[in-house]
Scaffold this motif. Sequence first.
Motif, PDB file in Angstrom:
ATOM      1  N   PHE A 139      -4.899  -9.037   4.241  1.00  0.00           N
ATOM      2  CA  PHE A 139      -4.356  -8.177   5.297  1.00  0.00           C
ATOM      3  C   PHE A 139      -5.363  -8.025   6.444  1.00  0.00           C
ATOM      4  O   PHE A 139      -5.008  -8.100   7.625  1.00  0.00           O
ATOM      5  N   ARG A 140      -6.623  -7.846   6.058  1.00  0.00           N
ATOM      6  CA  ARG A 140      -7.677  -7.662   7.078  1.00  0.00           C
ATOM      7  C   ARG A 140      -7.771  -8.900   7.982  1.00  0.00           C
ATOM      8  O   ARG A 140      -7.868  -8.789   9.196  1.00  0.00           O
ATOM      9  N   HIS A 141      -7.699 -10.073   7.391  1.00  0.00           N
ATOM     10  CA  HIS A 141      -7.787 -11.296   8.193  1.00  0.00           C
ATOM     11  C   HIS A 141      -6.515 -11.533   9.026  1.00  0.00           C
ATOM     12  O   HIS A 141      -6.586 -11.952  10.178  1.00  0.00           O
ATOM     13  N   LEU A 142      -5.367 -11.285   8.417  1.00  0.00           N
ATOM     14  CA  LEU A 142      -4.106 -11.566   9.111  1.00  0.00           C
ATOM     15  C   LEU A 142      -3.910 -10.643  10.306  1.00  0.00           C
ATOM     16  O   LEU A 142      -3.192 -10.980  11.252  1.00  0.00           O
ATOM     17  N   LYS A 200     -12.621 -15.230  15.186  1.00  0.00           N
ATOM     18  CA  LYS A 200     -13.341 -15.931  14.106  1.00  0.00           C
ATOM     19  C   LYS A 200     -12.820 -15.499  12.736  1.00  0.00           C
ATOM     20  O   LYS A 200     -12.923 -16.243  11.765  1.00  0.00           O
ATOM     21  N   LEU A 201     -12.301 -14.297  12.660  1.00  0.00           N
ATOM     22  CA  LEU A 201     -11.829 -13.775  11.362  1.00  0.00           C
ATOM     23  C   LEU A 201     -10.331 -13.971  11.149  1.00  0.00           C
ATOM     24  O   LEU A 201      -9.836 -13.878  10.026  1.00  0.00           O
ATOM     25  N   PHE A 202      -9.626 -14.217  12.247  1.00  0.00           N
ATOM     26  CA  PHE A 202      -8.161 -14.222  12.196  1.00  0.00           C
ATOM     27  C   PHE A 202      -7.631 -15.403  11.375  1.00  0.00           C
ATOM     28  O   PHE A 202      -8.043 -16.542  11.583  1.00  0.00           O
ATOM     29  N   TRP A 203      -6.754 -15.089  10.437  1.00  0.00           N
ATOM     30  CA  TRP A 203      -6.081 -16.119   9.633  1.00  0.00           C
ATOM     31  C   TRP A 203      -4.615 -16.193  10.038  1.00  0.00           C
ATOM     32  O   TRP A 203      -4.023 -15.176  10.393  1.00  0.00           O
ATOM     33  N   THR A 204      -4.051 -17.373   9.881  1.00  0.00           N
ATOM     34  CA  THR A 204      -2.593 -17.468   9.930  1.00  0.00           C
ATOM     35  C   THR A 204      -2.084 -17.821   8.539  1.00  0.00           C
ATOM     36  O   THR A 204      -2.816 -18.372   7.715  1.00  0.00           O
ATOM     37  N   SER A 205      -0.825 -17.474   8.314  1.00  0.00           N
ATOM     38  CA  SER A 205      -0.221 -17.725   6.996  1.00  0.00           C
ATOM     39  C   SER A 205       0.968 -18.658   7.128  1.00  0.00           C
ATOM     40  O   SER A 205       1.691 -18.624   8.132  1.00  0.00           O
TER      41      SER A 205
END
Length: 622
Positions: free
Chosen positions: A172-175, A181-186
């Motif tokens: 959740f923190r990344h999304l 730099k921390l952002f994730w996609t799913s």
Amino acid sequence: MAPHGFLQDPPALGNQLTEDDFLVSLLRRLVPADALDDALPDLEHFGWEVATTIKQLGQQAEREAPTLQQYDAWGARTDTVVTSPAWRELKAVSAREGLVAAAYERRHGVHSRLLQVAKLYCFGASSGLFNCPLAMTDGAARLCELLLEKQGQDAAATQQQQELAAALQDAFRHLTSRDAKLFWTSGQWMTERGGGSDVVGGTETEALAEDPSHTAPGSWFRLHGYKWFTSAADGEISMALARERSASGTANSGSTGRGLTLFLVPVTRDADGRPQGFEVVRLKDKLGTRQLPTAELRLAGMRALKVSPAGRGVPAIAAMVNITRLHNSAAAASFMRRITALAQDYARRRAAFGSLLIHQPLAQRTLGWLHLHTAASLALTLEVAHLQGLLECGGASAEAGHMLRLLTPLAKLFTAKEAVAVVSEGIEFFGGQGYIEGTHLPIILRDAQVLPIWEGTTSVLSLDVLRVLGGSPQAAATFLRQCSARIAAASKAAQTAGGSGSSGAQAPLQQACMALQRSLPGVGSRLEAAVAAPTSPAAQVEARQLAFALARLFVGVLLAEHAAWSGEEEHTLLASEWCQECLAAEGAATSSRLQAEAQAQLHTARVLSGADSALPQPRARY
Ligand code: UCC
């Protein structure tokens, strides 16, 4: 002036927010003034970026489509998905602008979701399809949030539950990070070779527990299978459905015959970039959305964390799918807005038969039609976003919950079909130039065509509407009650001097309200028939008609309500034009007439589809 001046001149700014008065007006009605005053400068700034720098990134992402590099120079399999710098920059922009985060930071309370969707609407048509991974990322974030809420209620959490909570919190923190730099996609891995509509029937992927004595949520599994359409194969995680199996091959207890389980899948590579537990078989060669690295994946023992109870994967992932369907609606409205803005601009530059198109009645009428249908889709999308925001902040009544569940598939199916029709009409407005690649116009049509297909086709979503109506009889009653009350309120406001705005010419709004009132019994009869027998052949053959009738009526309600609030002539004309164009067919349908029509329709459908006659020989595969 060149015959097609727009080719030489810079293109219209499209979604620039300052030009989108209707968006701002809709927001003003739904969002308290102090919250909107706080949010508008950000929207204004973003609208400008979208129309300039971000649009260029989107175009670059289209020119530099992703490729798959399966082997490195030494013959080692790497399955590298090569994306353009523009695509990666769009990811960074998305993080910095909080295009997912804004919905979860709740800076504007119940209006946070609505304001986020307004931003997504500005972004969509310029995003180079990066709004697709954002949709899935947002859906995954919502899923994590809901799963964490459920966990939080369990005071005596086991070690495994605590580990699950930690993994969900991390995801959740990344999304929802604003740090690029921390952002994730799913990703959202639902579709297999068996198809994407009957997800349960089509899923063959199997999940085997790493430790057979640990199979509760929070346990690690290995996935084996083949995912046929994985949009944006460059995400850091994915949500995936699979069938749980024990080592002996039997379904795990708790997993029903049709049941699937939901897993959170970290998409990892080793230090040499080799994928861990999966292969990228190929990238899809698609009609549109070519910016998007859509792939076929073979899962070969990929590690996955079980996040739903066994057999409850579909209802669990539904929370994600409902968010991606809302994104789909925002994307549809965005494409419509883009082509409308471009056509409006072109009409001021293009002269034919002795005058600029903007001065010619038929061109004006076409532009008006484009604007009307864009406004309709935007109003419906923002209504769903508003309800979703209420739900997420605990402010949704039971009635609002029913409306949200019903309106989410309705908005998706309605806006997607509208987008294809509006973009097609808009492209035609440019004549032959609309058909030429260098104008950047054909891409809008290609990309819009995906909207009625992914995230559930029009038919599948119409059946979902039937599922809602059949599953909860209050849904239909709530819908009718809401429509009736809101029409009455709009009518009353129109009678008492035309709201807060300028015009005073309220007669067309009164007529629109009367047309809406007249259409209620017909829609009510359709609803009654559907609620009585939602799985009957008669209900199925009528499902799309019903869904569009509901959507058209509700859009009419929204436009009338907005016009009554603003008192603006333009808004009144939008409402009255909508009611004239879209509600005429409703009339006063009795239930016996509807039954007779459904029977006739079943017969006609059978005969015209050729279902009654055998094919002379099997057809080729397609
Ligand atoms: O993955 C894809 C590509 C990703 C790209 C996304 C990009 C989006 C970008 C947008 C912006 C640009 S596309 C995947 C396409 N496939 C679908 O969307 C699925 C289509 N099929 C359906 O929607 C089906 O109706 C199913 C799979 C959801 C349900 O089929 P079943 O097997 O008939 O399921 P049931 O038995 O009717 O429902 C199972 C449970 C029920 O709850 P319980 O068991 O408690 O009674 C339903 O009420 O799931 C619940 N349920 C829902 N709940 C089903 N649908 C929903 C829903 N929408 N909301 C809440």
